[in-house]
Design an enzyme around this catalytic site. Structure first.
Site, mmCIF file in Angstrom:
data_model
loop_
_atom_site.group_PDB
_atom_site.id
_atom_site.type_symbol
_atom_site.label_atom_id
_atom_site.label_comp_id
_atom_site.label_asym_id
_atom_site.label_seq_id
_atom_site.Cartn_x
_atom_site.Cartn_y
_atom_site.Cartn_z
ATOM 1 N N PRO A 272 -86.714 46.347 -53.251
ATOM 2 C CG PRO A 272 -84.697 47.135 -52.442
ATOM 3 C CD PRO A 272 -85.274 46.165 -53.392
ATOM 4 C CD GLU A 273 -92.615 47.259 -54.988
ATOM 5 O OE1 GLU A 273 -93.592 47.995 -55.129
ATOM 6 O OE2 GLU A 273 -92.687 46.017 -55.005
#
Length: 279
Positions: free
Chosen positions: A2-3
């Site tokens: 997850p960015e």
DNA sequence: CGATTTCCCTGGCCGC
DNA sequence: TGCGGCCAGGGAAATC
């Protein structure tokens, strides 16, 4: 992985679900990265912010003023997932589900669950805005959509160090929220070599613009799912269909047809175009 | 102090 | 089919 777009997608889903709820109990995996989850008990959720890839759940003590005095800090690491389970008969300690690292029981009977297969995630409860002990968060650069994110500070920051521009982008100190996927995409779109030690004003202009563009597109697509990522409803993202560089080594560059190259920078697999991303 | 290296983790994949 | 070995990768700690 997850960015920023993935974390923002989850934040938007969780905020209306959690707002106003009181955290009344907690069970956490017995590891120092996760046991701080217990410290959120006895607080009401009064907001959810995001800084880079961190979720910051605003907490106010029950019975006190509704202003957040503390925050529940959650980093999803590589494989972290968050979701809310409806009120049911499961015990709080229903950790028979594999990889669950924290379960927070809410006052209406629902449960927020944090699972993380590889345990690269992290949970903390801090005094609001006091992030000593969380170095990356304490030194977090500007949000890419904040007016404080400008080309010149980006250029100066990159050029003040001997590190490669991609390393700088991943450090979170010059701009918040980029990970390997969106860094490669932004560098490709800006035609900047990921290994460059110095960048020009024109490159910094383009890069600051493409960073905002790829992150905005990522948010609009609900994030990127390569393998593990799911949003709070369990759905995959769709940005993987729009990738133009990351993971496409050997495929022709969309701009010039040269096969995209793969290298390693900062121990991260890196894809780029030798022809249009010049040093 | 800044830069670099190591470590944390486990599912998936490759080769034999 | 089974198994050893390796890879991915954000961030913090250790080391240079």
């Amino acid at each position: 992985m997850p960015e920023l777009p993935e974390v923002e997608t989850i934040r938007r889903q969780l905020e209306p679900e959690l707002l106003g709820s009181v955290i009344v109990d907690c069970a956490a995996f017995d590891h120092p990265k996760f046991t701080p989850a217990h410290l959120a008990v006895g607080h009401r959720v009064v907001g959810i912010r995001r800084r880079g890839k961190y979720l910051l759940v605003g907490l106010a003590a029950v019975g006190a003023a509704p202003d957040p005095t503390h925050e529940l800090v959650i980093h999803l690491g590589m494989t972290g997932r968050l979701w809310i389970e409806p009120d049911d008969h499961h015990a709080l300690e229903a950790t028979d589900q594999p990889y669950q690292r924290a379960r927070w029981r809410l006052d209406d009977g629902r449960t927020m669950v944090f699972s993380d297969v590889r345990r690269f995630g992290r949970i903390a409860v801090t005094v609001r805005n006091d992030h000593r002990g969380l170095n990356t968060l304490a030194q977090m650069g500007p949000e890419p959509f904040d007016p404080a994110f400008q080309p010149e500070p980006l250029r100066r920051g990159v050029n003040a160090s001997r590190q490669a521009v991609k390393t700088q982008l991943l450090s979170q100190r010059l701009v918040a929220g980029l990970g390997n996927i969106y860094a490669d995409e932004a560098l490709w779109a800006a035609r900047v070599h990921p290994g460059a030690r110095r960048i020009t004003r024109a490159q910094a202009e383009r890069l600051s613009e493409t960073i905002r563009e790829v992150l905005a597109a990522g948010i609009a697509a609900g994030g990127t799912t390569l393998r593990d990522y799911r949003d709070a409803s369990g759905a995959t993202g769709r940005f993987q269909m729009q990738l133009r560089c990351y993971g496409l080594a050997g495929h022709p560059c969309e701009r010039c047809g040269t096969p995209l190259a793969r290298t390693v920078i900062d121990a991260r697999s890196t894809t780029f175009c030798r022809t249009c991303q010049r040093r």
